[in-house]
Design a protein around this motif. Sequence first.
Motif, PDB file in Angstrom:
ATOM      1  N   LEU A   1       0.821  -1.204   0.000  1.00 64.28           N
ATOM      2  CA  LEU A   1       0.000   0.000   0.000  1.00 64.28           C
ATOM      3  C   LEU A   1       0.860   1.262   0.000  1.00 64.28           C
ATOM      4  O   LEU A   1       1.625   1.501   0.938  1.00 64.28           O
ATOM      5  N   LEU A   2       0.706   2.060  -1.046  1.00 60.99           N
ATOM      6  CA  LEU A   2       1.301   3.396  -1.054  1.00 60.99           C
ATOM      7  C   LEU A   2       0.234   4.357  -0.570  1.00 60.99           C
ATOM      8  O   LEU A   2      -0.867   4.395  -1.123  1.00 60.99           O
ATOM      9  N   ILE A   3       0.547   5.128   0.454  1.00 62.12           N
ATOM     10  CA  ILE A   3      -0.490   5.961   1.047  1.00 62.12           C
ATOM     11  C   ILE A   3      -0.098   7.427   0.987  1.00 62.12           C
ATOM     12  O   ILE A   3       1.022   7.803   1.333  1.00 62.12           O
ATOM     13  N   TYR A   4      -1.020   8.231   0.515  1.00 65.93           N
ATOM     14  CA  TYR A   4      -0.771   9.653   0.336  1.00 65.93           C
ATOM     15  C   TYR A   4      -1.864  10.469   1.022  1.00 65.93           C
ATOM     16  O   TYR A   4      -3.035  10.096   0.991  1.00 65.93           O
ATOM     17  N   SER A   5      -1.475  11.570   1.596  1.00 63.40           N
ATOM     18  CA  SER A   5      -2.453  12.500   2.137  1.00 63.40           C
ATOM     19  C   SER A   5      -2.375  13.803   1.349  1.00 63.40           C
ATOM     20  O   SER A   5      -1.289  14.342   1.120  1.00 63.40           O
ATOM     21  N   THR A   6      -3.516  14.300   0.923  1.00 64.08           N
ATOM     22  CA  THR A   6      -3.516  15.546   0.149  1.00 64.08           C
ATOM     23  C   THR A   6      -3.600  16.764   1.050  1.00 64.08           C
ATOM     24  O   THR A   6      -3.435  17.887   0.580  1.00 64.08           O
ATOM     25  N   HIS A   7      -3.898  16.564   2.304  1.00 59.92           N
ATOM     26  CA  HIS A   7      -4.108  17.689   3.226  1.00 59.92           C
ATOM     27  C   HIS A   7      -5.159  18.651   2.675  1.00 59.92           C
ATOM     28  O   HIS A   7      -5.019  19.865   2.788  1.00 59.92           O
ATOM     29  N   GLU A   8      -6.173  18.084   2.065  1.00 64.07           N
ATOM     30  CA  GLU A   8      -7.296  18.868   1.507  1.00 64.07           C
ATOM     31  C   GLU A   8      -6.836  19.851   0.427  1.00 64.07           C
ATOM     32  O   GLU A   8      -7.524  20.833   0.135  1.00 64.07           O
ATOM     33  N   ASP A   9      -5.710  19.594  -0.174  1.00 65.29           N
ATOM     34  CA  ASP A   9      -5.149  20.521  -1.163  1.00 65.29           C
ATOM     35  C   ASP A   9      -5.249  19.885  -2.548  1.00 65.29           C
ATOM     36  O   ASP A   9      -4.622  18.862  -2.823  1.00 65.29           O
ATOM     37  N   VAL A  10      -6.041  20.508  -3.397  1.00 60.17           N
ATOM     38  CA  VAL A  10      -6.282  19.891  -4.704  1.00 60.17           C
ATOM     39  C   VAL A  10      -5.031  19.922  -5.575  1.00 60.17           C
ATOM     40  O   VAL A  10      -4.819  19.023  -6.395  1.00 60.17           O
ATOM     41  N   GLU A  11      -4.190  20.903  -5.391  1.00 62.69           N
ATOM     42  CA  GLU A  11      -2.949  20.935  -6.168  1.00 62.69           C
ATOM     43  C   GLU A  11      -2.074  19.745  -5.798  1.00 62.69           C
ATOM     44  O   GLU A  11      -1.460  19.105  -6.663  1.00 62.69           O
ATOM     45  N   ARG A  12      -2.021  19.481  -4.526  1.00 61.67           N
ATOM     46  CA  ARG A  12      -1.238  18.324  -4.085  1.00 61.67           C
ATOM     47  C   ARG A  12      -1.870  17.031  -4.604  1.00 61.67           C
ATOM     48  O   ARG A  12      -1.179  16.104  -4.992  1.00 61.67           O
ATOM     49  N   GLU A  13      -3.171  17.026  -4.622  1.00 60.75           N
ATOM     50  CA  GLU A  13      -3.869  15.848  -5.143  1.00 60.75           C
ATOM     51  C   GLU A  13      -3.501  15.604  -6.598  1.00 60.75           C
ATOM     52  O   GLU A  13      -3.195  14.488  -7.003  1.00 60.75           O
ATOM     53  N   LYS A  14      -3.502  16.670  -7.380  1.00 55.76           N
ATOM     54  CA  LYS A  14      -3.133  16.540  -8.796  1.00 55.76           C
ATOM     55  C   LYS A  14      -1.717  16.019  -8.944  1.00 55.76           C
ATOM     56  O   LYS A  14      -1.424  15.164  -9.777  1.00 55.76           O
ATOM     57  N   LYS A  15      -0.833  16.576  -8.136  1.00 54.27           N
ATOM     58  CA  LYS A  15       0.568  16.174  -8.215  1.00 54.27           C
ATOM     59  C   LYS A  15       0.718  14.678  -7.930  1.00 54.27           C
ATOM     60  O   LYS A  15       1.419  13.958  -8.637  1.00 54.27           O
ATOM     61  N   ILE A  16       0.033  14.236  -6.907  1.00 52.32           N
ATOM     62  CA  ILE A  16       0.117  12.822  -6.535  1.00 52.32           C
ATOM     63  C   ILE A  16      -0.442  11.949  -7.648  1.00 52.32           C
ATOM     64  O   ILE A  16       0.159  10.945  -8.033  1.00 52.32           O
ATOM     65  N   VAL A  17      -1.590  12.340  -8.158  1.00 54.69           N
ATOM     66  CA  VAL A  17      -2.204  11.551  -9.223  1.00 54.69           C
ATOM     67  C   VAL A  17      -1.274  11.473 -10.430  1.00 54.69           C
ATOM     68  O   VAL A  17      -1.093  10.408 -11.034  1.00 54.69           O
ATOM     69  N   ASN A  18      -0.660  12.584 -10.772  1.00 54.82           N
ATOM     70  CA  ASN A  18       0.258  12.566 -11.911  1.00 54.82           C
ATOM     71  C   ASN A  18       1.454  11.657 -11.647  1.00 54.82           C
ATOM     72  O   ASN A  18       1.933  10.977 -12.561  1.00 54.82           O
ATOM     73  N   LEU A  19       1.912  11.668 -10.427  1.00 45.75           N
ATOM     74  CA  LEU A  19       3.032  10.790 -10.090  1.00 45.75           C
ATOM     75  C   LEU A  19       2.657   9.324 -10.241  1.00 45.75           C
ATOM     76  O   LEU A  19       3.508   8.475 -10.460  1.00 45.75           O
ATOM     77  N   LEU A  20       1.383   9.045 -10.114  1.00 45.74           N
ATOM     78  CA  LEU A  20       0.954   7.640 -10.129  1.00 45.74           C
ATOM     79  C   LEU A  20       0.560   7.174 -11.523  1.00 45.74           C
ATOM     80  O   LEU A  20       0.211   6.020 -11.722  1.00 45.74           O
TER      81      LEU A  20
END
Lengths: 342, 342
Positions: A95-114
């Motif tokens: 399991l790779l686990i990520y928290s976005t801290h409610e930040d959509v920019e961070r969410e995008k970054k994580i999704v792109n990394l994946l």
Amino acid sequence: MSTGVNLKELAAELKLSPSTVSRALNDSYEISEETKKKVVSMAEKLNYQPNPFARSLRENKSKTIAVIMPERMSSFFSKVIDGIEEVTHQHGYHLLIYSTHEDVEREKKIVNLLMNGRADAIVMSVSSQTSDISHLARLHERGFPLIFFDRICESIPTTKFITNDYESAYDGTKHLIQQGCRKIGFLMLSKELSITRERYRGYLDALKAAGLAPTPSLQLTCAHEEEKNIEAIRDLLLSEDRPDGLVSSVEKLALATYHAVKKTDIKIPEDLKIISFFSNLSIAGLLTPSLTTITQPAFNIGEECAKLLIKKLTKPRQPDLPNQVISIPSKITIRASTLVEY
Amino acid sequence: MSTGVNLKELAAELKLSPSTVSRALNDSYEISEETKKKVVSMAEKLNYQPNPFARSLRENKSKTIAVIMPERMSSFFSKVIDGIEEVTHQHGYHLLIYSTHEDVEREKKIVNLLMNGRADAIVMSVSSQTSDISHLARLHERGFPLIFFDRICESIPTTKFITNDYESAYDGTKHLIQQGCRKIGFLMLSKELSITRERYRGYLDALKAAGLAPTPSLQLTCAHEEEKNIEAIRDLLLSEDRPDGLVSSVEKLALATYHAVKKTDIKIPEDLKIISFFSNLSIAGLLTPSLTTITQPAFNIGEECAKLLIKKLTKPRQPDLPNQVISIPSKITIRASTLVEY
DNA sequence: AGGCGTTTCGCAAACGTTTCCGTATTTTAA
DNA sequence: TTAAAATACGGAAACGTTTGCGAAACGCCT
């Protein structure tokens, strides 16, 4: 950092070819039982561990699932992940686990990394800021297995797991009304969120069914910072048209309400009754007064997400994840915070 | 599931060799600025994403760090991981997260799964059942980067991050004594744990310094199941020789104590004062009465673990992780649960 | 003009698996 | 007895990178 023996060395030790050893370890029908025994025992003796990257490169799968959630300090999300881990672990998935801290920019970054295949699938709950969902839509269009839970994206045609948000909110609001509340407020995070929309609908419909008119000033949209939320709720509680009941759509706002109440003379449940979506049962019983809760089946939701994904990922020719919303019911536990005074 | 273009296709599009494209993207000095521009822009245009497994296979590193913790439903561990993620994310590292559920067999299984290089390093807090540490020793002997935090293994020569357990427990106990307690109990998880040993030492020394004799019957070793813990604590509180003060070495046992107290006539702080290691500050203030806490710098501990690891993993010729224990001090916050009555 | 160094790039090996294909040996069937 | 089929294994390619090495092309100096 010396990785132990590899397949070639193991094969040399056995005076066999790497292909034979590989097949033997993977229990291929092409290999005799006798050599299988030999290979397996030698592999154990030398503590052979296959290189996961070589395997992933060749097989084009990673045995890894990514989980993206808006915050880590939450009993709900912790329990969901416990549920996910419970079933994925049995199947050898990581399991790779990520928290976005409610930040959509961070969410995008994580999704792109994946997007490069590091994970075989994503199970996620979107951030409260997420309104532009192009990054998620793109992911899904590429055929990447994607599952939502709790805070879902309705417009993306995949499987979503939620609780019966509408009914729970409806029943919870109805409960407040039955306990005598007439001016019932609603606490929420961003209105963009699927859960606030559904829970809000349930709240409104319950009011309507009881012939109560909704009051906009009693409906509070909160932010991310706890201190500000407490202040906003306090202002609400001290306002002229203050509520005699509150439906809190998330756990953290119920806690913020208790903090806010502490700063006033207001008594729960005498002056204010409150019910909340809440996952930390141990805490709910320790609050003063104890909190009436709508408990989501968090662990169960995690399990179901994982079961579906495992099926999709391990069975040979699985169809795409069906576009449906699966609802697992919450349970209302009535405690002192909504009990009528005698 | 179609992974986009790969290096070869990108090179073909540019009429260059894969090696040149690779070097250009990695900003090698061997490539002219002109072609670098062309390559980078084309890579962006085609949304080229390098395959992480091919890279890991070639470079023998995964850009991944594993975190192993005993339980997920804990504000302390959640905050530590937030801290780890904060710095690793900036360096492009991913986090594999595992919960052992306090089960040493599961811990062993996870550690063995990680011995094949899937992660570049492990940062962990051992389970309360962990007494045999051969699986961890083996890992470290192989030169695998391993860091402990909070619940550490003293005997493994690597870097460990803790809080000042001894002093905090000493000061906390001293505080109870100053508030008039004379029969102070101690709540702990397994005695195998480094944190209980240190905190217990602090507790004992504080008693001794005040001329108080420790009473074994007031020292309670708890298990994993919350219900049983509550019962055991209730029995302690109702016993003949019951304590007038409690030092709880972990958060969950303080909560269990509040649950136990609810089932009795005992009043906090009048009949019983309590101080606890505790990370969930928001909750501590909401308990009735509010709980005096020893707050560990959880986020900070996570940050420091990650910083050290990142340095070790990214700088070229780093020495082994030094064998030292780094202590980051906790902070005691006095609340109502230890205030003398007037 | 010729030698030499620098710049810029391509070829091919390597990382450790899995698997397609070929082949030698044994078994079965006619 | 012989052809066919089943069994058991090896050789080599492939997955997508990075990098050592070689080699053009070019400029510079003497």
